[in-house]
Design an enzyme around this catalytic site. Sequence first.
Site, PDB file in Angstrom:
ATOM      1  N   CYS A  45       1.101  -1.256  -0.114  1.00  0.00           N
ATOM      2  CA  CYS A  45      -0.254  -0.237  -0.137  1.00  0.00           C
ATOM      3  C   CYS A  45       0.820   0.906  -0.131  1.00  0.00           C
ATOM      4  O   CYS A  45       0.909   2.459  -0.801  1.00  0.00           O
ATOM      5  CB  CYS A  45      -1.081  -0.253   1.267  1.00  0.00           C
TER       6      CYS A  45
HETATM    7  C1  BEZ Z   1       0.189  -4.600   1.620  1.00  0.00           C
HETATM    8  O1  BEZ Z   1       0.069  -3.497   0.675  1.00  0.00           O
HETATM    9  O2  BEZ Z   1       1.839  -4.850   1.978  1.00  0.00           O
HETATM   10  C2  BEZ Z   1      -0.264  -5.744   2.218  1.00  0.00           C
HETATM   11  C3  BEZ Z   1      -1.457  -5.464   3.341  1.00  0.00           C
HETATM   12  C4  BEZ Z   1      -1.789  -6.723   3.048  1.00  0.00           C
HETATM   13  C5  BEZ Z   1      -1.467  -7.975   2.633  1.00  0.00           C
HETATM   14  C6  BEZ Z   1      -0.143  -7.961   2.389  1.00  0.00           C
HETATM   15  C7  BEZ Z   1       0.645  -7.188   2.128  1.00  0.00           C
END
Ligand code: BEZ
Length: 212
Positions: A45
């Site tokens: 994100c």
């Molecule tokens: C991320 O944004 O890195 C992420 C969020 C939830 C699960 C796996 C990755």
Amino acid sequence: MALRLGDIAPDFTQESTAGPINFHEWAGDSWVILFSHPKDFTPVCTTELGEVSRLKPEFDKRNTKAIGLSVDPIEDHHKWVSDIEETQGYGLNFPLLADSDRKVSDLYDMVHPNANDTLTVRSVFIIDPNKKIRLTLTYPASTGRNFAEILRVLDSLQLTDGYKVATPVNWQQGNDCIIVPSVSNEEARTLFPEGWKELKPYLRLVKQPKSS
Ligand code: BEZ
């Protein structure tokens, strides 16, 4: 019920990093990219929010506003924003909704319980100036989105709204387009006086009309 193409994007009022937002009022006459994130302080994100900030001039050129969402509280969003700038080199330059009561996530069906009970999936909605949903995409949490593809779809939608063409596989700005099947050859001669290349009666390639 899940939202479908052509539906009116539901309106809402929710807290965001840019203050409270009434969605339809905020959208105004612009196109909108509404996209959700599973959680604050997560690596994928963080890269996505940096990338959408970097692409702001491209969204501006297309009269498009971006708005993100995650289900964490506004205090977390504010803390996370400095990490995004520090690690991605771009400060957040669009609102991030703080949807801790899941008002918007539920309206837009962004929590898929068989994937995760509480976190949102990576949803994308392209919404046009009439507030109609024109694209929906759902990515898993572990896969960062390709925002070049979102820009490509915006270009295609904005072009095909103005001309009786569609865009073929892997189309990019400047590539040939397809004359839509509802246009007869007689009408096509008026619309595309420079002519077209007919591979089949239903597959007619034409130079991309000039986008405004
Ligand atoms: C991320 O944004 O890195 C992420 C969020 C939830 C699960 C796996 C990755």
